[in-house]
Enzyme design. Structure first.
Site, PDB file in Angstrom:
ATOM      1  N   CYS A  96       0.830  -1.210   0.000  1.00  0.00           N
ATOM      2  CA  CYS A  96       0.000   0.000   0.000  1.00  0.00           C
ATOM      3  C   CYS A  96       0.870   1.268   0.000  1.00  0.00           C
ATOM      4  O   CYS A  96       1.517   1.559  -1.004  1.00  0.00           O
ATOM      5  CB  CYS A  96      -0.974  -0.062   1.163  1.00  0.00           C
ATOM      6  SG  CYS A  96      -2.457   0.927   0.896  1.00  0.00           S
ATOM      7  N   HIS A 194      -3.603  -5.811   2.364  1.00  0.00           N
ATOM      8  CA  HIS A 194      -3.379  -6.030   3.788  1.00  0.00           C
ATOM      9  C   HIS A 194      -4.024  -7.374   4.114  1.00  0.00           C
ATOM     10  O   HIS A 194      -4.571  -8.043   3.261  1.00  0.00           O
ATOM     11  CB  HIS A 194      -4.049  -4.924   4.607  1.00  0.00           C
ATOM     12  CG  HIS A 194      -3.616  -3.551   4.224  1.00  0.00           C
ATOM     13  ND1 HIS A 194      -2.363  -3.058   4.503  1.00  0.00           N
ATOM     14  CD2 HIS A 194      -4.265  -2.554   3.574  1.00  0.00           C
ATOM     15  CE1 HIS A 194      -2.263  -1.814   4.060  1.00  0.00           C
ATOM     16  NE2 HIS A 194      -3.406  -1.484   3.487  1.00  0.00           N
TER      17      HIS A 194
HETATM   18  N1  GLN Z   1      -2.331   6.685   2.265  1.00  0.00           N
HETATM   19  C1  GLN Z   1      -2.449   5.779   1.177  1.00  0.00           C
HETATM   20  C2  GLN Z   1      -3.806   5.785   0.521  1.00  0.00           C
HETATM   21  O1  GLN Z   1      -4.812   6.062   1.156  1.00  0.00           O
HETATM   22  C3  GLN Z   1      -2.065   4.384   1.632  1.00  0.00           C
HETATM   23  C4  GLN Z   1      -3.004   3.795   2.645  1.00  0.00           C
HETATM   24  C5  GLN Z   1      -2.512   2.487   3.191  1.00  0.00           C
HETATM   25  O2  GLN Z   1      -1.311   2.225   3.256  1.00  0.00           O
HETATM   26  N2  GLN Z   1      -3.441   1.667   3.621  1.00  0.00           N
HETATM   27  O3  GLN Z   1      -3.880   5.475  -0.651  1.00  0.00           O
END
Ligand code: GLN
Length: 221
Positions: A96, A194
């Site tokens: 992510c 995740h």
């Molecule tokens: N901040 C990033 C987004 O919202 C990554 C979020 C995350 O790592 N879950 O795309």
């Protein structure tokens, strides 16, 4: 017991650890222990020295826009070592927010643009009207994956040679249009998954093979 521990660099473990991504490292440690390998995990945080070639695996977990902004400048110190490490085919997993920062830039919710490491030609833009959240299910070269995504950043490849990690069956993945998830380049895997993703043991085993193969070469050098 194998003598030399497997060395894992966990980039910004104290800041980039959204949605239990540290579970990926724990699963690898568990699987490696079953094969009689000890592991050493180093948290590489703000200001720490880092040479990727001292490690058998680099992990870079997810983070919210805020944490990404906090680490963005510090991360640039490691551009050269990570670029050489990834381009010469060594194993790394970016999840992510950690995946996003391997590309050229991430335009965040506040409209600011975070410079990425510019190692691979893709970019990410925040879209307020469509947070991509929920269970994901997709196919990869190692079999099916079930995970969970939660991001507003939409990732687009800027080079048609780039290969995704998987093809979506359920969920969004990189963005709502392309029907693909993540990125697979040499032994770098980037993913929005995740869950943690490595509860999918097919992917965990594939990464373990990459790690053990590089570990043998690293010690022989
Ligand atoms: N901040 C990033 C987004 O919202 C990554 C979020 C995350 O790592 N879950 O795309």
């Amino acid at each position: 017991m194998n003598n030399e521990a497997i060395k894992i660099a966990y980039l910004y473990e104290d800041l980039m650890n959204t949605y239990g991504d540290s579970g990926d490292v724990k699963i690898l440690q568990f699987l490696l222990k079953k094969q009689d390998y000890q592991t050493q995990v180093d948290n590489i945080s703000l200001g720490d020295p880092f040479d990727a070639f001292n490690y058998d695996f680099v992990f870079f977990g997810g983070g919210q826009d805020f944490e990404q902004t906090v680490i963005a400048q510090d991360l640039q110190r490691h551009q050269k070592t990570l670029e050489r490490y990834i381009n010469s085919g060594h194993p790394m997993l970016g999840i992510c927010g950690g995946y996003q920062l391997i590309g050229t830039y991430y335009k965040t919710s506040s409209g600011t643009t975070i410079k990425g490491l510019d190692i691979l030609p893709f970019h990410t833009v925040f879209k307020a009207d469509n947070r991509m959240i929920g269970d994901t299910y997709y196919t990869t070269q190692w079999g099916d994956v079930r995970a969970f995504e939660n991001h507003s950043g939409q990732t687009y490849f800027d080079d048609s040679q780039l290969q995704p990690l998987g093809k979506m069956i359920t969920g969004y993945g990189n963005n709502p249009q392309d029907g693909v998830e993540g990125l697979h380049y040499r032994n770098f895997i980037g993913s929005y998954s995740h869950g943690p993703i490595l509860k999918n043991l097919n992917i965990a085993q594939a990464i373990m093979q990459m790690i053990l193969s590089w570990h043998g070469k690293r010690l022989a050098d």
